[in-house]
Design a protein around this motif. Structure first.
Motif, PDB file in Angstrom:
ATOM      1  N   ARG A 150       0.830  -1.201   0.000  1.00 31.63           N
ATOM      2  CA  ARG A 150       0.000   0.000   0.000  1.00 31.63           C
ATOM      3  C   ARG A 150       0.868   1.256   0.000  1.00 31.63           C
ATOM      4  O   ARG A 150       0.559   2.235  -0.683  1.00 31.63           O
ATOM      5  CB  ARG A 150      -0.928   0.002   1.219  1.00 31.63           C
ATOM      6  N   VAL A 151       1.961   1.205   0.761  1.00 31.72           N
ATOM      7  CA  VAL A 151       2.888   2.344   0.777  1.00 31.72           C
ATOM      8  C   VAL A 151       3.524   2.517  -0.602  1.00 31.72           C
ATOM      9  O   VAL A 151       3.666   3.644  -1.098  1.00 31.72           O
ATOM     10  CB  VAL A 151       3.969   2.156   1.857  1.00 31.72           C
ATOM     11  N   ALA A 152       3.894   1.404  -1.232  1.00 32.67           N
ATOM     12  CA  ALA A 152       4.497   1.480  -2.570  1.00 32.67           C
ATOM     13  C   ALA A 152       3.520   2.086  -3.579  1.00 32.67           C
ATOM     14  O   ALA A 152       3.915   2.874  -4.447  1.00 32.67           O
ATOM     15  CB  ALA A 152       4.931   0.090  -3.028  1.00 32.67           C
ATOM     16  N   ILE A 153       2.244   1.726  -3.472  1.00 36.03           N
ATOM     17  CA  ILE A 153       1.227   2.290  -4.366  1.00 36.03           C
ATOM     18  C   ILE A 153       1.074   3.786  -4.098  1.00 36.03           C
ATOM     19  O   ILE A 153       0.985   4.598  -5.028  1.00 36.03           O
ATOM     20  CB  ILE A 153      -0.109   1.544  -4.209  1.00 36.03           C
ATOM     21  N   ALA A 154       1.048   4.161  -2.823  1.00 33.61           N
ATOM     22  CA  ALA A 154       0.946   5.588  -2.483  1.00 33.61           C
ATOM     23  C   ALA A 154       2.134   6.361  -3.038  1.00 33.61           C
ATOM     24  O   ALA A 154       1.974   7.473  -3.559  1.00 33.61           O
ATOM     25  CB  ALA A 154       0.865   5.757  -0.959  1.00 33.61           C
ATOM     26  N   ARG A 155       3.320   5.789  -2.932  1.00 35.35           N
ATOM     27  CA  ARG A 155       4.513   6.450  -3.479  1.00 35.35           C
ATOM     28  C   ARG A 155       4.384   6.625  -4.996  1.00 35.35           C
ATOM     29  O   ARG A 155       4.754   7.663  -5.555  1.00 35.35           O
ATOM     30  CB  ARG A 155       5.760   5.618  -3.143  1.00 35.35           C
ATOM     31  N   ALA A 156       3.833   5.602  -5.672  1.00 42.69           N
ATOM     32  CA  ALA A 156       3.643   5.690  -7.123  1.00 42.69           C
ATOM     33  C   ALA A 156       2.625   6.772  -7.483  1.00 42.69           C
ATOM     34  O   ALA A 156       2.676   7.337  -8.577  1.00 42.69           O
ATOM     35  CB  ALA A 156       3.184   4.333  -7.662  1.00 42.69           C
ATOM     36  N   LEU A 157       1.700   7.068  -6.553  1.00 44.24           N
ATOM     37  CA  LEU A 157       0.667   8.071  -6.805  1.00 44.24           C
ATOM     38  C   LEU A 157       1.064   9.462  -6.309  1.00 44.24           C
ATOM     39  O   LEU A 157       0.285  10.415  -6.456  1.00 44.24           O
ATOM     40  CB  LEU A 157      -0.629   7.652  -6.112  1.00 44.24           C
ATOM     41  N   ALA A 158       2.264   9.592  -5.770  1.00 45.20           N
ATOM     42  CA  ALA A 158       2.649  10.828  -5.080  1.00 45.20           C
ATOM     43  C   ALA A 158       2.491  12.061  -5.957  1.00 45.20           C
ATOM     44  O   ALA A 158       2.045  13.114  -5.487  1.00 45.20           O
ATOM     45  CB  ALA A 158       4.081  10.722  -4.569  1.00 45.20           C
ATOM     46  N   GLU A 159       2.850  11.960  -7.221  1.00 45.36           N
ATOM     47  CA  GLU A 159       2.805  13.125  -8.097  1.00 45.36           C
ATOM     48  C   GLU A 159       1.553  13.165  -8.964  1.00 45.36           C
ATOM     49  O   GLU A 159       1.551  13.760 -10.036  1.00 45.36           O
ATOM     50  CB  GLU A 159       4.076  13.164  -8.937  1.00 45.36           C
ATOM     51  N   SER A 160       0.496  12.523  -8.450  1.00 42.14           N
ATOM     52  CA  SER A 160      -0.815  12.527  -9.112  1.00 42.14           C
ATOM     53  C   SER A 160      -0.735  12.124 -10.576  1.00 42.14           C
ATOM     54  O   SER A 160      -1.227  12.843 -11.457  1.00 42.14           O
ATOM     55  CB  SER A 160      -1.466  13.912  -8.980  1.00 42.14           C
ATOM     56  N   PRO A 161      -0.122  10.973 -10.871  1.00 37.91           N
ATOM     57  CA  PRO A 161       0.007  10.567 -12.271  1.00 37.91           C
ATOM     58  C   PRO A 161      -1.350  10.203 -12.866  1.00 37.91           C
ATOM     59  O   PRO A 161      -2.266   9.761 -12.166  1.00 37.91           O
ATOM     60  CB  PRO A 161       0.914   9.331 -12.186  1.00 37.91           C
TER      61      PRO A 161
END
Length: 281
Positions: A150-161
């Motif tokens: 879940r943290v890895a997914i949040a990191r992937a979403l950090a810059e609102s891709p």
């Protein structure tokens, strides 16, 4: 007149041949054609070695096609990467063990120069989104495998891709955790409306998550068939796993993998979450 929505990913006659000192090289992908609409969830499935991950890496600009056309939101894959148009998550969470949950999520924002106030605000939003508010100060080794992902997914979403690329992110999890993570991903995608290209070996996982399941042939990988999963977003919950629609779609994907065309399940050009998302925006 309604504007034509931008295509998230467009692949045309894509080939990838890996050079070899012993012969003409290994052809991983052959004449691949694929389109992914904004907001659409597309899974890639096929036998090991069929080029699923290779295709994902090409979209992510982690590799270069031998020939063919590949664009992400109308740009080259390289430009889309530079513009942070996509986030990516792999099978291993890849969290930095010396950074807390919040600090791991913050990392892409910090690397790209976001100011402290912006970083803190965005991290707080994402921690809330993934349901780990009580673990913001925890370290990776204090989290379960599902929590790390879940943290890895949040990191992937950090810059609102606008696009999320995922390579078997739940492959190492036990079945119960895997299903919980699938539920979480459905919720996250509904909230962010990002398009998703998702690599998996699991037919049920692909069907549960996807608007379309793209079935690839053995190497060299080609698009052998496409199976539409006609389920409303609101219906993607535990009850779906016991529904006739789910079992029919699983059977259609299995038939396609074994070479029996799933013609009755092929999608129209506007099928799936992507088309509905465009209409609602």
């Amino acid at each position: 007149m309604t504007a034509v929505p931008e295509v998230a990913v467009r692949v045309r006659r894509l080939n990838r041949i890996f050079p070899s000192k012993r012969g003409p090289g290994v052809q991983a992908l052959a004449e691949v054609d694929l389109e992914v609409a904004p907001g659409e969830f597309v899974s890639l499935i096929g036998p090991s070695g069929c080029g699923k991950s290779t295709l994902l890496r090409l979209i992510a600009d982690l590799d270069t096609p031998t020939s063919g056309e590949l664009t992400v939101f109308g740009k080259s894959a390289r430009q889309a990467r530079l513009d942070q148009d996509y986030g990516i998550a792999f099978q291993q969470a890849g969290l930095l063990p010396w950074r807390t949950v919040a600090a791991n999520i913050e990392l892409p924002l910090k690397l790209h120069g976001a100011d402290r106030t912006t970083r803190r605000g965005r991290v707080a939003e994402l921690i809330e989104l993934i349901g780990l508010k009580d673990f913001a100060g925890s370290y990776p080794d204090q989290l379960s495998g599902g929590m790390q992902q879940r943290v890895a997914i949040a990191r992937a979403l950090a810059e609102s891709p606008r696009l999320l690329l995922m390579d078997e992110p739940f492959g190492a999890l036990d079945e119960m955790t895997r299903e919980r993570m699938q539920d979480e991903l459905v919720r996250i995608c509904a909230e962010t409306r990002a398009a998703v290209v998702f690599v998996t070996h699991s037919i049920p996982e692909a069907v549960f998550l996807s608007d379309r399941v793209v079935v690839m042939s053995p190497r060299p990988g080609r698009i052998a068939d496409t199976v539409a999963v006609d389920v409303a977003d609101a219906a993607r919950d535990d009850a779906l796993r016991e529904d006739d629609t789910f079992f029919r779609s699983v059977a259609a994907v299995r038939e396609a993998l074994h070479g029996t065309p799933a013609t009755s399940s092929r999608p129209s050009a506007s099928s799936g979450r992507g088309a509905r998302g465009v209409e609602n925006r």
